[in-house]
Design a protein around this motif. Structure first.
Motif, mmCIF file in Angstrom:
data_model
loop_
_atom_site.group_PDB
_atom_site.id
_atom_site.type_symbol
_atom_site.label_atom_id
_atom_site.label_comp_id
_atom_site.label_asym_id
_atom_site.label_seq_id
_atom_site.Cartn_x
_atom_site.Cartn_y
_atom_site.Cartn_z
ATOM 1 N N PRO A 1 0.786 -1.241 0.000
ATOM 2 C CA PRO A 1 0.000 0.000 0.000
ATOM 3 C C PRO A 1 0.818 1.292 0.000
ATOM 4 C CG PRO A 1 0.198 -0.797 2.235
ATOM 5 C CD PRO A 1 1.011 -1.724 1.366
ATOM 6 N N ILE B 1 3.342 -9.964 21.874
ATOM 7 C CA ILE B 1 2.886 -9.509 20.550
ATOM 8 C C ILE B 1 2.821 -7.970 20.522
ATOM 9 C CG2 ILE B 1 0.903 -9.491 18.964
ATOM 10 C CD1 ILE B 1 0.418 -12.454 19.854
ATOM 11 N N VAL C 1 9.706 -4.245 9.505
ATOM 12 C CA VAL C 1 8.369 -4.784 9.733
ATOM 13 C C VAL C 1 8.517 -6.074 10.525
ATOM 14 C CG1 VAL C 1 7.133 -3.769 7.764
ATOM 15 C CG2 VAL C 1 8.374 -5.910 7.447
ATOM 16 N N THR D 1 5.881 -9.231 12.213
ATOM 17 C CA THR D 1 4.510 -9.734 12.156
ATOM 18 C C THR D 1 4.376 -11.043 12.919
ATOM 19 O OG1 THR D 1 4.381 -8.835 9.909
ATOM 20 C CG2 THR D 1 2.641 -10.385 10.559
ATOM 21 N N ARG E 1 11.505 -8.343 8.899
ATOM 22 C CA ARG E 1 12.191 -8.002 7.656
ATOM 23 C C ARG E 1 12.830 -6.626 7.746
ATOM 24 N NH1 ARG E 1 8.419 -10.898 3.028
ATOM 25 N NH2 ARG E 1 7.323 -12.245 4.481
ATOM 26 N N GLY F 1 9.698 -5.463 0.478
ATOM 27 C CA GLY F 1 9.539 -6.363 1.627
ATOM 28 C C GLY F 1 9.325 -7.802 1.198
ATOM 29 N N ASN G 1 -3.014 -8.714 5.108
ATOM 30 C CA ASN G 1 -2.087 -8.098 4.171
ATOM 31 C C ASN G 1 -0.738 -8.792 4.217
ATOM 32 O OD1 ASN G 1 -2.448 -5.999 2.309
ATOM 33 N ND2 ASN G 1 -3.166 -4.651 3.926
ATOM 34 N N HIS G 2 0.070 -8.516 3.214
ATOM 35 C CA HIS G 2 1.404 -9.112 3.077
ATOM 36 C C HIS G 2 2.312 -8.605 4.205
ATOM 37 C CE1 HIS G 2 5.233 -10.214 1.305
ATOM 38 N NE2 HIS G 2 4.629 -10.748 0.260
ATOM 39 N N ALA G 3 2.917 -9.543 4.935
ATOM 40 C CA ALA G 3 3.756 -9.177 6.077
ATOM 41 C C ALA G 3 5.036 -8.465 5.654
ATOM 42 C CB ALA G 3 4.116 -10.431 6.872
ATOM 43 N N GLY G 4 5.421 -8.591 4.380
ATOM 44 C CA GLY G 4 6.650 -7.955 3.931
ATOM 45 C C GLY G 4 6.435 -6.589 3.312
ATOM 46 N N THR G 5 5.310 -6.406 2.631
ATOM 47 C CA THR G 5 5.123 -5.187 1.838
ATOM 48 C C THR G 5 4.251 -4.146 2.533
ATOM 49 O OG1 THR G 5 3.165 -6.076 0.733
ATOM 50 C CG2 THR G 5 5.295 -6.542 -0.285
ATOM 51 N N THR G 6 3.718 -4.459 3.697
ATOM 52 C CA THR G 6 2.838 -3.510 4.394
ATOM 53 C C THR G 6 3.570 -2.904 5.587
ATOM 54 O OG1 THR G 6 1.034 -5.032 3.820
ATOM 55 C CG2 THR G 6 0.498 -3.202 5.295
ATOM 56 N N PRO G 7 3.942 -1.619 5.502
ATOM 57 C CA PRO G 7 4.681 -0.995 6.604
ATOM 58 C C PRO G 7 3.847 -0.973 7.885
ATOM 59 C CG PRO G 7 4.602 0.456 4.674
ATOM 60 C CD PRO G 7 3.656 -0.664 4.422
ATOM 61 N N MET G 8 4.532 -0.843 9.008
ATOM 62 C CA MET G 8 3.857 -0.903 10.308
ATOM 63 C C MET G 8 2.736 0.130 10.394
ATOM 64 S SD MET G 8 5.451 -3.444 11.601
ATOM 65 C CE MET G 8 4.691 -3.539 13.225
ATOM 66 N N LEU H 1 0.795 1.307 8.127
ATOM 67 C CA LEU H 1 -0.345 1.128 7.232
ATOM 68 C C LEU H 1 -1.087 -0.181 7.510
ATOM 69 C CD1 LEU H 1 1.151 2.452 3.869
ATOM 70 C CD2 LEU H 1 -0.403 3.636 5.419
ATOM 71 N N ARG H 2 -0.832 -0.763 8.673
ATOM 72 C CA ARG H 2 -1.457 -2.040 9.001
ATOM 73 C C ARG H 2 -2.769 -1.856 9.769
ATOM 74 N NH1 ARG H 2 3.170 -6.451 10.274
ATOM 75 N NH2 ARG H 2 4.366 -6.007 8.404
ATOM 76 N N ASP I 1 -3.896 -4.625 11.865
ATOM 77 C CA ASP I 1 -3.541 -5.973 12.303
ATOM 78 C C ASP I 1 -4.506 -6.402 13.414
ATOM 79 O OD1 ASP I 1 -2.360 -8.176 13.599
ATOM 80 O OD2 ASP I 1 -0.335 -7.499 13.144
ATOM 81 N N ALA J 1 -2.688 -7.834 16.559
ATOM 82 C CA ALA J 1 -2.060 -6.829 17.423
ATOM 83 C C ALA J 1 -3.130 -6.166 18.293
ATOM 84 C CB ALA J 1 -1.313 -5.799 16.574
ATOM 85 N N VAL K 1 1.508 -13.456 6.619
ATOM 86 C CA VAL K 1 0.313 -12.642 6.336
ATOM 87 C C VAL K 1 -0.165 -11.986 7.633
ATOM 88 C CG1 VAL K 1 -2.034 -12.628 5.409
ATOM 89 C CG2 VAL K 1 -0.343 -14.222 4.473
ATOM 90 N N ILE K 2 -0.393 -10.671 7.579
ATOM 91 C CA ILE K 2 -0.938 -9.946 8.730
ATOM 92 C C ILE K 2 -2.360 -10.445 8.985
ATOM 93 C CG2 ILE K 2 -1.616 -7.653 9.561
ATOM 94 C CD1 ILE K 2 0.506 -6.598 7.448
ATOM 95 N N ARG L 1 -7.135 1.640 16.202
ATOM 96 C CA ARG L 1 -6.388 0.841 15.228
ATOM 97 C C ARG L 1 -7.153 0.653 13.922
ATOM 98 N NH1 ARG L 1 -2.435 -2.557 16.988
ATOM 99 N NH2 ARG L 1 -1.794 -2.340 19.160
#
Lengths: 397, 397
Positions: A181, A232, A246, A248, A273, A340, B211-218, B220-221, B223, B226, B261-262, B298
């Motif tokens: 995103p 967590i 990041v 997760t 990551r 990522g 969402n993708h755990a690698g491509t989604t910055p903290m 923009l989550r 979660d 969490a 995956v988040i 959140r």
């Protein structure tokens, strides 16, 4: 032209192992149909086409001279189950479109557009088979496993070594949807990838004492889930406090798992990551220390097992700068970003300078039929690609 | 005598549906063997024995006069699967032992020792069938379900109403193992139960965005795990801050449940208990408010569904005081405590004054083959029982 790129991606999405969805694993039958179309587009653009013995389709657009260096442009043609139309495919189709835009004008270097046969790792649980063959790095143990699929596709596994790129390769460019995103949140069509993050994956297990939820007072509990929950929150807090990181927890299982029993054991996954391995290792160590402190304070036991420790891969600084100048010259803001997720560029970078350009993913959606791209973003990517090639032309001219 | 109580419990544990374990559900075949032994011990102690039509075994030790009031002493004879030897059984065997200790001396009241046929709710998912029959509260819908089992056991479901206690009942006493760690942690053999906690059970669901755990910055989550983790910590903190309360999240499921995956959705259970219903309701409301606040902050959605809202049941204050004085007179410290778990006394209390005496559970272990009791604690319980009967004797004399 741009309309053609998106239409071609959507056409290739029709070829699937599963009707109604796009599912196309390594050397599955629908890949033959994909190759037919890709071959015809490549030949129309003036390329000489071959399929190597790991199933990569490769079109070579010759240089204006002999013994010229070679630029690779590519991505993958396989998909995850029930995929979208653009993950991987867009990079191959954009490569062909770039060569088409040259309108048979020769350059001081050759361009080889490559559609990798395998990146997602779905069929054999091993990703990057196509790009590994390009850099001559197919494991000995892997060959017997993938051999039958190669033979069934009409190829010769004993000749897989011929897929290896020759020493005249001077660079690799991969266009890829962001699958996240960030660009959308910044209102940007394109991002220049400077590195592909390294990854740590671990299992972390908290053990306490299962007990009756009614008869065990709060102060006499050893609640593994209360401990895991505290941890967590720490994972999230520490990752936020580490620029570029990041982290997760995607999996959690609490045993015995009854509403009226205090959990005695909780297993969680941890995925961390970062583009700098030292930062990632330090963060993982800090998170495990926190898990230990939380567990001590709660009379729990904690243990962890590392499942993956994959180093970060930097993109080539020279090509990254060239790509940034190309973005700048089109008038778009330059945005450097890490990837990522893993990509073929991460593998190819071991053997030649590599660069990646991300295209905005609307909604951040990928690995899903709703995955899409904006026509203007594809237009922008194509324009940047042309400027990139022009810059290399000047350098090699 | 004491040795006899523990030996009798262990003997009854042999009668099981599953060889090598103690598993004895409502009106299962091994209950016939249990009844044979219990009947013979009751008759030896001078009781007249009958089995009512819900399968409760009932031994009446007559008073020294006609039209005398009646004291019930009992607990249940069914077990959970793979149970220990003492949950329920100890209360029945101790009741018989108390009558034995009278050595045929008559009292101004009758004593009826009752071994309930069903408390655990294993066979039909409905607990307390035996004690419900004693107070005349068997649901109309339940009868057709349990009817065939009653017939197969040789009883007559149409006569289940005859199980109802007559109006001469003036009290109910239940000895039961604590099934928790409190008495052990205090170094005490016995506890006087002043109330059985009310229970709230809910499902609480947090929904965010997978969402993708690698491509989604903290930053923009969304979660869901969490968020749930933050809330689980709040549940623990708020319960600790509420004297006498326990609150437990025993079940958690995160979807899609992959390490990379988040989590987009997390379902948790909430179990809250307290002896004051107003305190319990306020705590549940506060926890749901906290879930809402955490979710708002959140960008998650939270929803909850109440599964159970069972009121607390106070033991009879007069009988509780009598029991406390009985404990005091034996020289043991008096410890009043709630019961966090449900017991037959909770049902019986609707119809007659009820009291419970808890016996220390070594290790807090119950519902497990390792469940045990200490001989000196059983001795103490028996002595307190005698003092309790003597106090009632003076009152009714």
């Amino acid at each position: 032209m741009t309309k053609g790129v998106i239409e071609r991606c959507r056409l290739l999405a029709e070829f699937s192992e599963e009707p109604g969805f796009t599912t196309r694993t390594f050397l599955s039958q629908p890949m033959h149909h994909v190759h037919e179309h890709v071959r015809s587009w490549m030949e129309q653009a003036g390329m000489t086409v071959a399929i190597d013995h790991v199933g990569n389709i490769r079109g070579v657009y010759p240089a204006d001279r002999s013994n010229a260096p070679r630029l690779f442009i590519g991505s993958h043609l396989d998909t995850v189950p029930r995929a979208g139309a653009f993950d991987g495919i867009l990079g191959v189709v954009l490569g062909i479109a770039l060569v088409e835009s040259l309108e048979r004008r020769r350059l001081p270097f050759a361009i080889e557009v490559i559609g990798f046969s395998e990146e997602e790792g779905v069929r054999y649980g091993v990703p990057f088979i196509g790009s590994r063959a390009l850099i001559g790095d197919i494991d000995e143990e892997l060959l017997p496993r993938i051999g039958p699929a190669i033979t069934a596709f009409g190829l010769d596994a004993s000749r897989i070594g011929e897929a290896r790129a020759r020493d005249n390769a001077f660079g690799y460019l991969e266009f890829h949807i962001e699958q996240g995103p960030v660009l959308e949140s910044l209102g940007l069509p394109l991002g220049v990838v400077d590195a592909i993050s390294g990854q740590s994956r671990l299992d972390v297990v908290f053990e306490g004492q299962a007990n009756h939820a009614g008869t065990t007072p709060m102060n006499l509990r050893r609640d593994a889930l209360a401990g895991a929950a505290e941890w967590i929150s720490t994972v999230e807090r520490e990752a936020r406090a580490t620029p570029g990181a990041v982290a997760t927890v995607g999996r959690i299982a609490a045993l015995p798992g009854a509403g009226n029993v205090i959990p005695g054991s909780v297993t969680t996954s941890l995925d961390v990551r970062h583009t700098e391995d030292a930062v990632r290792h330090a963060l993982v160590a800090r998170l495990l220390r926190c898990a230990g402190q939380i567990s001590s304070a709660r009379c729990l036991r904690v243990s962890s097992e590392q499942r993956l420790d994959q180093p970060a891969v930097a993109m080539d600084s020279g090509l990254v700068q060239t790509l940034e100048r190309a973005v700048q010259s089109t008038g778009f803001p330059v945005h450097r970003m890490p990837s990522g997720a893993g990509h073929d560029a991460m593998i190819v970078a071991r053997r030649m300078p590599a660069a990646m350009l991300f295209v905005r993913s609307p909604g951040g959606i990928s690995h899903h039929p709703d995955e899409t791209v904006l026509a203007e973003d594809v237009e922008a990517a194509l324009e940047v690609g042309m400027r990139f090639i022009e810059a290399l032309e000047q350098r090699h001219g």
